[in-house]
Design a protein around this motif. Sequence first.
Motif, mmCIF file in Angstrom:
data_model
loop_
_atom_site.group_PDB
_atom_site.id
_atom_site.type_symbol
_atom_site.label_atom_id
_atom_site.label_comp_id
_atom_site.label_asym_id
_atom_site.label_seq_id
_atom_site.Cartn_x
_atom_site.Cartn_y
_atom_site.Cartn_z
ATOM 1 N N ASP B 181 -45.968 58.344 24.528
ATOM 2 C CA ASP B 181 -45.543 57.482 23.420
ATOM 3 C C ASP B 181 -44.027 57.355 23.387
ATOM 4 O OD1 ASP B 181 -44.322 59.596 21.762
ATOM 5 O OD2 ASP B 181 -46.405 60.348 21.692
ATOM 6 N N SER B 182 -43.545 56.449 22.598
ATOM 7 C CA SER B 182 -42.117 56.114 22.666
ATOM 8 C C SER B 182 -41.236 57.263 22.221
ATOM 9 C CB SER B 182 -41.829 54.865 21.831
ATOM 10 O OG SER B 182 -42.245 55.099 20.494
ATOM 11 N N GLU B 183 -41.707 58.037 21.278
ATOM 12 C CA GLU B 183 -40.914 59.194 20.823
ATOM 13 C C GLU B 183 -40.724 60.191 21.940
ATOM 14 O OE1 GLU B 183 -41.804 61.503 17.061
ATOM 15 O OE2 GLU B 183 -42.328 59.414 16.482
ATOM 16 N N THR B 184 -41.859 60.474 22.593
ATOM 17 C CA THR B 184 -41.807 61.402 23.712
ATOM 18 C C THR B 184 -40.910 60.835 24.813
ATOM 19 O OG1 THR B 184 -44.076 61.957 23.181
ATOM 20 C CG2 THR B 184 -43.241 62.765 25.270
ATOM 21 N N ALA B 185 -41.061 59.538 25.039
ATOM 22 C CA ALA B 185 -40.247 58.895 26.057
ATOM 23 C C ALA B 185 -38.770 59.089 25.745
ATOM 24 C CB ALA B 185 -40.577 57.401 26.130
ATOM 25 N N GLN B 186 -38.467 58.896 24.520
ATOM 26 C CA GLN B 186 -37.083 59.078 24.060
ATOM 27 C C GLN B 186 -36.593 60.481 24.399
ATOM 28 O OE1 GLN B 186 -35.382 56.746 22.113
ATOM 29 N NE2 GLN B 186 -33.661 57.962 21.378
ATOM 30 N N SER B 187 -37.411 61.466 24.053
ATOM 31 C CA SER B 187 -36.935 62.831 24.246
ATOM 32 C C SER B 187 -36.839 63.182 25.724
ATOM 33 C CB SER B 187 -37.822 63.818 23.490
ATOM 34 O OG SER B 187 -39.051 63.955 24.136
ATOM 35 N N LEU B 188 -37.790 62.616 26.530
ATOM 36 C CA LEU B 188 -37.722 62.868 27.979
ATOM 37 C C LEU B 188 -36.421 62.313 28.541
ATOM 38 C CD1 LEU B 188 -41.348 62.005 29.234
ATOM 39 C CD2 LEU B 188 -40.254 64.266 29.219
ATOM 40 N N LEU B 189 -36.061 61.138 28.069
ATOM 41 C CA LEU B 189 -34.847 60.507 28.580
ATOM 42 C C LEU B 189 -33.603 61.277 28.144
ATOM 43 C CD1 LEU B 189 -36.001 56.844 28.191
ATOM 44 C CD2 LEU B 189 -35.144 57.900 30.303
ATOM 45 N N GLU B 190 -33.658 61.726 26.900
ATOM 46 C CA GLU B 190 -32.522 62.525 26.414
ATOM 47 C C GLU B 190 -32.363 63.779 27.258
ATOM 48 O OE1 GLU B 190 -33.468 63.060 22.320
ATOM 49 O OE2 GLU B 190 -32.670 61.082 21.763
ATOM 50 N N LEU B 191 -33.525 64.355 27.593
ATOM 51 C CA LEU B 191 -33.507 65.546 28.433
ATOM 52 C C LEU B 191 -32.820 65.254 29.764
ATOM 53 C CD1 LEU B 191 -34.471 68.366 29.337
ATOM 54 C CD2 LEU B 191 -36.662 67.316 29.958
ATOM 55 N N MET B 192 -33.152 64.111 30.323
ATOM 56 C CA MET B 192 -32.590 63.812 31.630
ATOM 57 C C MET B 192 -31.119 63.458 31.548
ATOM 58 S SD MET B 192 -35.607 62.282 33.873
ATOM 59 C CE MET B 192 -36.267 61.120 32.762
ATOM 60 N N THR B 201 -26.459 65.823 38.142
ATOM 61 C CA THR B 201 -27.585 65.385 38.964
ATOM 62 C C THR B 201 -27.663 63.869 38.940
ATOM 63 O OG1 THR B 201 -28.738 67.355 38.222
ATOM 64 C CG2 THR B 201 -30.054 65.697 39.375
ATOM 65 N N THR B 202 -27.865 63.264 40.098
ATOM 66 C CA THR B 202 -27.983 61.821 40.200
ATOM 67 C C THR B 202 -29.417 61.413 39.901
ATOM 68 O OG1 THR B 202 -26.389 62.005 41.986
ATOM 69 C CG2 THR B 202 -27.478 59.864 41.699
ATOM 70 N N PHE B 203 -29.582 60.435 39.000
ATOM 71 C CA PHE B 203 -30.927 59.978 38.645
ATOM 72 C C PHE B 203 -31.135 58.537 39.039
ATOM 73 C CE2 PHE B 203 -30.834 63.721 36.012
ATOM 74 C CZ PHE B 203 -32.158 64.110 35.886
ATOM 75 N N LEU B 204 -32.327 58.254 39.554
ATOM 76 C CA LEU B 204 -32.721 56.864 39.773
ATOM 77 C C LEU B 204 -34.088 56.662 39.155
ATOM 78 C CD1 LEU B 204 -32.374 54.054 41.020
ATOM 79 C CD2 LEU B 204 -33.263 54.975 43.170
ATOM 80 N N PHE B 205 -34.156 55.751 38.202
ATOM 81 C CA PHE B 205 -35.376 55.492 37.446
ATOM 82 C C PHE B 205 -35.980 54.171 37.821
ATOM 83 C CE2 PHE B 205 -35.651 58.293 33.781
ATOM 84 C CZ PHE B 205 -34.455 58.971 33.880
ATOM 85 N N SER B 206 -37.267 54.084 37.724
ATOM 86 C CA SER B 206 -37.852 52.748 37.650
ATOM 87 C C SER B 206 -38.582 52.701 36.328
ATOM 88 C CB SER B 206 -38.814 52.518 38.802
ATOM 89 O OG SER B 206 -40.061 53.077 38.509
ATOM 90 N N THR B 207 -38.550 51.563 35.693
ATOM 91 C CA THR B 207 -39.219 51.458 34.387
ATOM 92 C C THR B 207 -39.434 50.022 33.972
ATOM 93 O OG1 THR B 207 -39.201 52.249 32.111
ATOM 94 C CG2 THR B 207 -37.108 51.500 33.000
ATOM 95 N N HIS B 208 -40.353 49.857 33.072
ATOM 96 C CA HIS B 208 -40.551 48.569 32.421
ATOM 97 C C HIS B 208 -40.008 48.619 30.998
ATOM 98 C CE1 HIS B 208 -43.172 46.693 35.371
ATOM 99 N NE2 HIS B 208 -43.718 47.892 35.543
ATOM 100 N N ASP B 209 -39.641 49.813 30.594
ATOM 101 C CA ASP B 209 -39.338 50.049 29.194
ATOM 102 C C ASP B 209 -37.866 49.737 28.892
ATOM 103 O OD1 ASP B 209 -39.105 50.959 26.667
ATOM 104 O OD2 ASP B 209 -39.706 53.033 27.093
#
Lengths: 249, 243, 416
Positions: B181-192, B201-209
């Motif tokens: 869900d979006s809340e969890t998504a938010q926190s995952l992203l904050e974590l990263m 750390t270098t991050f590369l994401f793919s997303t539709h969000d």
Amino acid sequence: MFKIFLVNIFICIIFLNYANASNLDPEKILDEVDDLYRSNSSHGIITLSVTTINWKRTLTLEQWSKGEDNSLIKVLKPKKEKGLATLRVDKNMWNYMPKVKRVIKIPSSMMSSSWMGSHFTNDDLVKQSRMTEDYTFSITFEGTREGKDIIEITCIPNKDAAVVWGRVEVIVFRNDYIPIRMIYYDEDLLLSRILEFTDIKIMDGKMIPTLMSMIPVNEPDESTIIRWEKIQFDVSIDDEFFSLRKLQQ
Amino acid sequence: MSTVKSNEIVLLQNIKKDYGQGNVVTEALRGVDLKLVKGDFTVMMGPSGSGKSTLLNIIGGLDRATSGKTIINGQDIGILSNKALSLMRLNNIGFVFQNYNLIPVLTAYENAEYVLMLQGINPLQRREKVMSLLQEIGLDGLENRFPRELSGGQQQRVAIARAVASDPQLVLADEITANVDSETAQSLLELMVSLNQNNKTTFLFSTHDPAVIKFAKRVIILKDGNISNEKLSSVEIEESTHK
Amino acid sequence: MMPKALMIIRIAWRSIWRSKRRTLISIFSIVIGTGLPTFTVCLGWGFYNGLIDDVARLMAGHVTYEHVEYRNSPSIDLWVDDIQAINSALNNNDEVLSTKQMVLLQGVAHTAKGAVGVSLMGIEPSKEISVSFLPDSIVSGEYLSQGDGRRAIIGNKLAERLNIKVGKKFVFTSNDINGELVEDLFRVKGIFKTGSSAFDSYVVQSDINFAREVVGLNSNATSQLGIIVKNPDNHDKILERWQNELASNDGVFLSWRQIMPDIATYIYMDRGSLVIIMIMLVILVQFTMFSTILMSVLERKREFASLLAIGTKHVELNLQIFFETLIFGLIACPIGSFLGVGALKWVEGYDISKLIEANPEDMSIGGFTMDPIITPFFSAPLILQISIIIFLLVLILGIVPMFLVSRISIVDELRA
Ligand SMILES: Nc1ncnc2c1ncn2[C@@H]1O[C@H](COP(=O)(O)OP(=O)(O)OP(=O)(O)O)[C@@H](O)[C@H]1O
Ligand SMILES: [Mg+2]
């Protein structure tokens, strides 16, 4: 082989021979019976007919014998078996097979097989005449039975004698000791086989029964019949005659 | 390799990827050029089928490009053997997948520890690292649970922990917020983001969000197998979010 | 390296137990695959050993000392000398349980009923009583004792053919050592029935001393010296030693296999067919095993793909699969052996003739009836050997899924 059988029968008779004194000494009578066919030597022609439940056949045989221990028998007829011969010297027997041209000594393990399909075994033919050693004789009947004046001699095997019978009775004419019948009993004194002597004729100056029939009692439809067509006594035959070489001729 | 480019983590030159053979060839990538430097936090967007996953797989050494050069940390991985590729993945790259792909028979703790184990790190260091990491991602107390005993978001946190535990230079994350869900998504992203800031750390994401974009230092758009150079329009963002 | 291996074992162990049903099927199939051969082979070997032992004790021992030529033509003129010395040397030997002297005569037994070819075994009655089962097989009359002379025991079939009973006589004709025909009268002291029609219709036994007398053999000579050893399994080795140390020039020590090639061949063939059945069974069981292992790998392709994606090497995955099958084997093979032995213990002493109500002659091997009482052959090396063979087969089967793993396409598996 057949002849050997004959020989053996002689022997059977022979084994009854052993002379002693006295007018009616059973051993003397048996001795004469034995001498009847054998003399010192003999040469004769025999017809042997064997009847079993399944088949019947007749052979013509020529036979020579000398003393107790030597005999030679050759098949004359039928053609198919012509030349087939059996030699006996002492306790040894050899067969000659003309088809394969080979002499075969009969091993002890084959002694129990039938000799030429008859009611005699090879072993019957080889048996020594040890009558006196093996039996005790006594005259158990003297007089007329079935219109014949006969003597009945009963032979009881001695203890430990290598004899399968429990008793053997020999019946002869009282006047000339010509055999009429031999009756064999087993150990339980049950009748086992009968050897009949018939057709008394004069041959080579001697009166002999020319027909002998052996009937096993437990198979009454079977029999072995021996007929003397011709016999000559006391012919002179070399000891060498009873050799393997002669066997093959 | 050269010192000048030492902070160049990813360098793609004219990457093409064709699927299939003969008449039915799908051109998933049609000559992608891309450069990521150390500390980047890049979000890749694009409509479904535009080649995002394909590109991530090639960068991560899970797949090979049909043509073009893939240089990771100065090394052309196109010429590496499978075995060397697997070593490269182990030591340089962390993966986070849309559906977590945790090892079901290992606990949260063990999943996070797994890569360290493969690297031969000693037990003490492993323990220290994994414990602090689990705390950092907010999973302390759950370390002995198996994946099936965790929620999707918790599982994805474990997956992130696993991906970053060995301090890789590059973390590749393919639609990791799609199943939460979006809340969890938010926190995952904050974590990263925090991992990006703390560990470089270098991050590369793919997303539709589109919500992800606000965390991005850089956004690239993939379209029909190519990186589009146009500035993103909100319309396009809108488009890409509705697959 | 060590922690990595430990972790792989841990993953393997937990993976096994994640799918309990599959694991139980695998373990069950290996348990059967180990237990059944253990059961059948030990049972079969037990029968064979019992048979060999019985026949060896009845006839010429596990090892036989005889004239070198005797095998070619078993005739009385091929005897071995100096028996007393060899006999006492053997009886002082730790490996020897007992020895038995035998004089063997081929000949003909006659009665008024007819004549039958027989084999006369001159034996030492006291020895036979302690060694052979024949004294216990007397159905009428008594067994021989020393000094019985002309008294003999014969088989029931032979008695029938000769129409003869206990106490009655028969004439035995044979050749003596000089090849002369000899005839002797015997009296039946007892009639035995072993169930082997060959034996019961062919064998006559008498005291060896009388048999020697009949054929003119001196008391230091015999046709065969039979040796009953304590451990028939390794008689071959002892035999060679004796040949070098004890045998005279014309004497030879032979194994029961050479003395009774019929039985040896029969057992060999019967063992062969047993082994073939076992192999087929094992293949079947292995196939079940194989398919479950295969299934478990195929089902976990995605899991393996993700392991590969995060840097696990193929070798490490293969090691995991290897450990999984290893664990299966380590658990199941001992259980299988254990259950096999348990089942054997359970049927031990059972009289199968009750079960199949068969004519004892239907259960004969090479003319000799098997003991209907089940006496499995418990040999730790044999049981272990079976277990290890199955274990290795399981491990070999574990190799196939490894090929599957090496062909996994990570990208394809991970695409959700
Ligand atoms: N193994 C394959 N075989 C054939 N075509 C493939 C294969 N993998 C991907 N494709 C094709 O390549 C193109 C790019 O796919 P990719 O998975 O990279 O898209 P994506 O941007 O990740 O899409 P989504 O947002 O739906 O995940 C698509 O057209 C897809 O159909
Ligand atoms: Mg995708």
